[in-house]
Write a protein that holds these residues in place. Sequence first.
Motif, PDB file in Angstrom:
ATOM      1  N   PRO A   1      40.561  34.594  25.400  1.00  0.00           N
ATOM      2  CA  PRO A   1      40.006  34.299  24.072  1.00  0.00           C
ATOM      3  C   PRO A   1      38.503  34.561  23.956  1.00  0.00           C
ATOM      4  N   ASN A   2      37.833  34.807  25.082  1.00  0.00           N
ATOM      5  CA  ASN A   2      36.390  35.069  25.039  1.00  0.00           C
ATOM      6  C   ASN A   2      36.047  36.553  25.029  1.00  0.00           C
ATOM      7  N   ASP A   3      37.043  37.423  25.118  1.00  0.00           N
ATOM      8  CA  ASP A   3      36.777  38.868  25.108  1.00  0.00           C
ATOM      9  C   ASP A   3      36.039  39.296  23.850  1.00  0.00           C
ATOM     10  N   TYR A   4      36.477  38.804  22.720  1.00  0.00           N
ATOM     11  CA  TYR A   4      35.833  39.211  21.465  1.00  0.00           C
ATOM     12  C   TYR A   4      34.403  38.694  21.371  1.00  0.00           C
ATOM     13  N   LYS A   5      34.136  37.531  21.958  1.00  0.00           N
ATOM     14  CA  LYS A   5      32.763  36.990  21.937  1.00  0.00           C
ATOM     15  C   LYS A   5      31.828  37.880  22.747  1.00  0.00           C
ATOM     16  N   PHE A   6      32.314  38.327  23.904  1.00  0.00           N
ATOM     17  CA  PHE A   6      31.501  39.217  24.726  1.00  0.00           C
ATOM     18  C   PHE A   6      31.216  40.521  23.977  1.00  0.00           C
ATOM     19  N   THR A   7      32.247  41.100  23.375  1.00  0.00           N
ATOM     20  CA  THR A   7      32.076  42.350  22.637  1.00  0.00           C
ATOM     21  C   THR A   7      31.128  42.168  21.460  1.00  0.00           C
ATOM     22  N   LEU A   8      31.235  41.024  20.797  1.00  0.00           N
ATOM     23  CA  LEU A   8      30.370  40.738  19.654  1.00  0.00           C
ATOM     24  C   LEU A   8      28.909  40.591  20.068  1.00  0.00           C
ATOM     25  N   LEU A   9      28.658  40.043  21.247  1.00  0.00           N
ATOM     26  CA  LEU A   9      27.283  39.875  21.737  1.00  0.00           C
ATOM     27  C   LEU A   9      26.730  41.132  22.404  1.00  0.00           C
ATOM     28  N   GLU A  10      27.595  41.909  23.019  1.00  0.00           N
ATOM     29  CA  GLU A  10      27.161  43.055  23.817  1.00  0.00           C
ATOM     30  C   GLU A  10      26.389  44.092  22.997  1.00  0.00           C
ATOM     31  N   TYR A  11      26.885  44.460  21.838  1.00  0.00           N
ATOM     32  CA  TYR A  11      26.268  45.530  21.042  1.00  0.00           C
ATOM     33  C   TYR A  11      24.864  45.173  20.543  1.00  0.00           C
ATOM     34  N   PRO A  12      24.671  44.037  19.856  1.00  0.00           N
ATOM     35  CA  PRO A  12      23.308  43.744  19.379  1.00  0.00           C
ATOM     36  C   PRO A  12      22.314  43.490  20.513  1.00  0.00           C
ATOM     37  N   VAL A  13      22.771  42.851  21.587  1.00  0.00           N
ATOM     38  CA  VAL A  13      21.872  42.603  22.719  1.00  0.00           C
ATOM     39  C   VAL A  13      21.453  43.923  23.352  1.00  0.00           C
TER      40      VAL A  13
END
Length: 157
Positions: A115-127
């Motif tokens: 369930p945390n895969d999408y959170k990582f993807t969501l943070l990865e791009y802007p960071v």
Amino acid sequence: MEETAYFTSPFEWMLGLPAFFVVSGLAIFCINWILRKILGVKRKKWFSSEGYFVNEFHEKVERYFRYGSVVLYIVFLFVFGFEQGSIYFVLFTFLLSAPQELFKVFLEKKHAENPNDYKFTLLEYPVSIVIFLTCAVTFTPEIFNLFMDELSSIFSN
């Protein structure tokens, strides 16, 4: 008495390029590693589609994104020319990758095992973009200023 003038190359800006690539690459790698540890997300294999796609629909739509991007890049280069087209190429890369990443986030939220895969993807791009821009300003300020000047001329017209 004359002072000795040292030779300065018009290509001094190129000295910052290796540092830019190394530091931004290492910073993105380290931040992603930290985010993976915090969120408990497994690292996906490089250059492998195994584990990257959530399902077959995701793989199919990603292909459309990739092939569509290539076609749009080619069209933009021919419409705006190779000289002026380079600024559009960089800008277009950032603009086209955002919907692609948001689509991936949407499918990971609905279908991923972790369930945390999408959170990582969501943070990865802007960071990654913040790190990339910070390193660009730090190591290649001349190129960054040139890019910003061209960008402002595009939007002022």
